[in-house]
Write an enzyme that holds these catalytic residues in place. Structure first.
Site, mmCIF file in Angstrom:
data_model
loop_
_atom_site.group_PDB
_atom_site.id
_atom_site.type_symbol
_atom_site.label_atom_id
_atom_site.label_comp_id
_atom_site.label_asym_id
_atom_site.label_seq_id
_atom_site.Cartn_x
_atom_site.Cartn_y
_atom_site.Cartn_z
ATOM 1 N N HIS A 50 10.048 -1.258 -1.451
ATOM 2 C CA HIS A 50 9.998 -2.685 -1.818
ATOM 3 C C HIS A 50 10.989 -3.056 -2.933
ATOM 4 O O HIS A 50 11.761 -4.004 -2.802
ATOM 5 C CB HIS A 50 8.596 -3.061 -2.283
ATOM 6 C CG HIS A 50 7.516 -2.776 -1.275
ATOM 7 N ND1 HIS A 50 7.734 -2.805 0.069
ATOM 8 C CD2 HIS A 50 6.200 -2.461 -1.433
ATOM 9 C CE1 HIS A 50 6.596 -2.530 0.703
ATOM 10 N NE2 HIS A 50 5.657 -2.304 -0.191
ATOM 11 N N ASP A 69 9.364 -3.411 6.057
ATOM 12 C CA ASP A 69 9.117 -3.406 4.613
ATOM 13 C C ASP A 69 8.690 -4.834 4.328
ATOM 14 O O ASP A 69 9.522 -5.756 4.359
ATOM 15 C CB ASP A 69 10.409 -3.053 3.853
ATOM 16 C CG ASP A 69 10.159 -2.993 2.363
ATOM 17 O OD1 ASP A 69 9.490 -3.888 1.834
ATOM 18 O OD2 ASP A 69 10.631 -2.040 1.717
ATOM 19 N N HIS A 70 7.406 -5.037 4.065
ATOM 20 C CA HIS A 70 6.940 -6.428 4.074
ATOM 21 C C HIS A 70 7.555 -7.261 2.949
ATOM 22 O O HIS A 70 7.556 -8.481 3.015
ATOM 23 C CB HIS A 70 5.410 -6.516 4.105
ATOM 24 C CG HIS A 70 4.731 -6.264 2.795
ATOM 25 N ND1 HIS A 70 4.504 -5.007 2.311
ATOM 26 C CD2 HIS A 70 4.218 -7.115 1.869
ATOM 27 C CE1 HIS A 70 3.879 -5.089 1.142
ATOM 28 N NE2 HIS A 70 3.687 -6.350 0.850
ATOM 29 N N ASP A 101 5.512 4.615 -3.130
ATOM 30 C CA ASP A 101 4.738 3.494 -2.594
ATOM 31 C C ASP A 101 5.460 2.160 -2.793
ATOM 32 O O ASP A 101 5.380 1.273 -1.945
ATOM 33 C CB ASP A 101 3.370 3.461 -3.298
ATOM 34 C CG ASP A 101 2.417 2.461 -2.688
ATOM 35 O OD1 ASP A 101 2.280 2.465 -1.452
ATOM 36 O OD2 ASP A 101 1.804 1.668 -3.441
ATOM 37 N N GLU A 111 0.923 -5.068 -10.558
ATOM 38 C CA GLU A 111 -0.333 -5.316 -9.847
ATOM 39 C C GLU A 111 -1.487 -5.241 -10.831
ATOM 40 O O GLU A 111 -1.483 -4.389 -11.722
ATOM 41 C CB GLU A 111 -0.528 -4.273 -8.759
ATOM 42 C CG GLU A 111 0.507 -4.383 -7.673
ATOM 43 C CD GLU A 111 0.170 -3.486 -6.511
ATOM 44 O OE1 GLU A 111 -0.685 -3.862 -5.705
ATOM 45 O OE2 GLU A 111 0.747 -2.382 -6.439
ATOM 46 N N ARG A 120 -9.021 5.577 17.855
ATOM 47 C CA ARG A 120 -10.038 6.467 18.430
ATOM 48 C C ARG A 120 -11.404 5.796 18.569
ATOM 49 O O ARG A 120 -12.236 6.236 19.339
ATOM 50 C CB ARG A 120 -10.132 7.739 17.590
ATOM 51 C CG ARG A 120 -9.027 8.705 18.010
ATOM 52 C CD ARG A 120 -9.184 10.028 17.379
ATOM 53 N NE ARG A 120 -9.083 9.894 15.920
ATOM 54 C CZ ARG A 120 -8.900 10.921 15.098
ATOM 55 N NH1 ARG A 120 -8.812 12.137 15.580
ATOM 56 N NH2 ARG A 120 -8.812 10.733 13.810
ATOM 57 N N LYS A 147 5.659 1.469 6.606
ATOM 58 C CA LYS A 147 5.946 2.375 5.518
ATOM 59 C C LYS A 147 4.677 3.159 5.198
ATOM 60 O O LYS A 147 3.612 2.696 5.573
ATOM 61 C CB LYS A 147 6.466 1.628 4.299
ATOM 62 C CG LYS A 147 5.418 0.718 3.628
ATOM 63 C CD LYS A 147 5.827 0.328 2.253
ATOM 64 C CE LYS A 147 5.329 1.291 1.211
ATOM 65 N NZ LYS A 147 3.954 1.065 0.759
ATOM 66 N N LYS A 193 8.935 -11.540 2.719
ATOM 67 C CA LYS A 193 8.398 -12.559 1.809
ATOM 68 C C LYS A 193 9.375 -13.723 1.745
ATOM 69 O O LYS A 193 10.590 -13.523 1.577
ATOM 70 C CB LYS A 193 8.186 -11.972 0.407
ATOM 71 C CG LYS A 193 6.995 -11.013 0.334
ATOM 72 C CD LYS A 193 6.711 -10.576 -1.080
ATOM 73 C CE LYS A 193 5.699 -9.462 -1.115
ATOM 74 N NZ LYS A 193 4.306 -9.888 -1.064
#
Ligand code: BG6
Length: 511
Positions: A248, A185-186, A243, A224, A47, A156, A190
């Protein structure tokens, strides 16, 4: 790259975070490596009212900030930016798709693209269905008789539960054919996750051991060291299970547990992956406490610095029961893995950032060296370090040199960084390139996504319905609730802790 790969990538949500942090730096990296087709363009839409020129400037500056560049090459960046275009656009307004169509056709004619378009949905998930439907209304999904193609990439989270994931699949499939749909799905992009295939299927020595006869249990961790940062609004609605686990971590598990496919192609690999997900032993509501632990980080001090608890984060409900930590014990009920426990955990604000798989092999059947001499060796472990310090470590017991027969653990360690020509591409780089090439091997298929939801849904529903189920508070900077250890089958077993808890002054508690 062949002419048939010439394409325009239309990014919906082009002024968003993902575009600036991941998508554009990845497309630029492909450009620098000469991996993009000769004729290509990126058409950003959102936008925000940019002109082509203003969008180019913004992206160049984002690339300088977020791409992994030793030194920005101004000339190269300038040349790259000529491939960028922009269309201000409201995805909910069907008439705006006419403008989009017009702009696409102008770019197509100017650059001789040949009608190949990738629609990359990087917007709020609530817009996915309507974007697909509106593209359909304008015929923008139709592939041409001249073999031009159209593909749609969907970020995702893919749904919020089984029901919404099925509805989204149905909406997408009412417009696009399944082989036009790329669910990203990154983690599947990998390098180190892909290397699990190479480790398993290009070496003769692992495959015979890769089963219930030799493997005691498998741990998968994605830790993380940061909290939810500025994503509280999104995160509070999703939480760690939606998440990280549903997508993942289960995808990594799928790669570890998969049967050898007949061929390394999208159909065969994904046919085998879905069998793994369909074999996940369901966890009944009455068993949730036995197999799952949820936690939420609470205020603490890390290295002398005060850290807010999850409930104090911006846009998070002060009485939120959203998990920022999840640990699970699960089983893949098939011939290979019968009764081998898989332990998976993920969390925000753990002591370090690490994603790894640990394959714990069984103890030797007879302990030759334990009775008379010291044995410091643990059963063999194969540690696949997905990030950081990407590599593979095999732990074996060897004799300590010198008198006696003392056995100790030693490691055979392979580090990607030691390869002289090591360049580890970003996951998005690999996946965007695969999409341009029409290779969906490392994208999730509809049935796999639904099978994963089918497994996690009852756990989530039980947590959400039953507020008596404990939510453990863990101080930010620690390895999560100590209760997660109780998931282990043997009381002596524990998670692997790649580093210690950081100093903290928060309290473990029940929330
Ligand atoms: C994203 C999640 O999909 O993956 C984030 O939404 C998470 O919450 C991220 O931080 C982790 O990705 P990576 O590649 O840094 O492990």
């Amino acid at each position: 790259m062949a002419q048939e790969n010439n394409c325009v990538i239309v990014i919906f949500g082009a002024s968003g975070d993902l575009t600036k942090r991941k998508l554009m730096p990845s497309v630029y990296a492909l450009y620098r490596q000469n991996l993009l087709p000769k004729n290509f363009a990126i058409l950003g839409t959102s936008r925000s009212p940019y002109t082509d020129e203003a969008f180019r400037k913004k992206i160049v500056s984002d690339i300088k900030t977020y791409a992994n560049l030793k030194r920005a090459d101004q000339k190269e960046l300038g040349a790259f930016s000529k491939h960028l275009y922009y269309q201000a656009f409201d995805a909910t307004q069907v008439q705006h798709y006419d403008d989009l169509k017009l702009k696409l056709s102008e770019i197509d004619t100017k650059l001789k693209i040949g009608g190949n378009y990738i629609y990359y949905l990087s917007t709020s998930p609530s817009l996915y269905s309507s974007i697909a439907k509106n593209l359909g209304k304008k015929g923008l999904q139709k592939e041409g008789k001249n073999s031009s193609w159209k593909r749609i990439v969907v970020e995702k989270p893919f749904g919020r539960d089984l029901k919404s994931a099925k509805a989204l699949n149905a909406d997408l499939q009412s417009i696009f054919d399944e082989d036009q749909i790329y669910r990203i799905d990154h983690y599947l992009g990998k390098e180190t996750v892909q290397d699990i295939f190479a480790l398993r299927f290009s070496n003769g020595i692992f495959e015979p051991l890769w089963n219930r006869n030799y493997v005691d249990h498998i741990e998968i961790t994605a830790a993380e060291s940061i909290g939810v940062e500025n994503r509280g609004g999104y995160y509070d609605h999703y939480g760690a299970m939606r998440d990280m686990v549903q997508n993942h971590l289960l995808q990594v598990l799928g790669t570890i547990a998969i049967e050898p496919p007949s061929f390394f192609n999208a159909t065969d690999v994904r046919n085998e992956a879905v069998k793994v997900f369909e074999s996940l032993r369901p966890i009944k509501p009455s068993e949730v406490n036995k197999y799952a632990v949820q936690g939420q980080y609470v205020a603490s001090k890390i290295k002398g610095k005060k850290v807010l608890g999850y409930r104090q984060e911006k846009d998070v409900a002060p009485d939120s029961r959203t998990a920022t930590y999840v640990a699970l014990k699960l089983y893949v009920d098939n011939w290979r893995w019968g009764d081998v426990p898989f332990y998976i955990r993920t969390g925000k604000y753990l002591p370090t950032r690490v994603t790894e798989v640990v394959v714990h092999f069984k103890k030797t059947p007879h302990h030759l060296f334990t009775k008379t001499e010291l044995c410091e060796a643990a059963p063999n472990q194969l540690i696949i370090r997905i990030q950081p310090d990407e590599g593979i470590l095999l732990k074996i017991g060897m004799k300590k040199p010198g008198a006696g027969f003392i056995i100790k653990d030693v490691g055979m360690d392979f580090l990607y960084s030691e390869l002289t020509d090591a360049y580890i591409p970003e996951a998005y780089e690999r996946l965007i390139l695969d999409c341009i090439l029409g290779d969906a091997t490392h994208y999730a298929r509809a049935d796999a996504v639904e099978a994963c939801w089918k497994f996690v849904d009852p756990i989530l529903k039980t947590w959400e319905k039953n507020s008596k189920i404990k939510m453990y508070g863990y101080p930010a900077g620690t390895w999560g609730p100590p209760e997660a250890r109780k998931l282990f089958y043997h009381p002596d077993d524990d998670w692997r802790y790649p580093c210690k808890n950081l100093v903290h002054d928060g309290e473990y508690c029940e929330l």
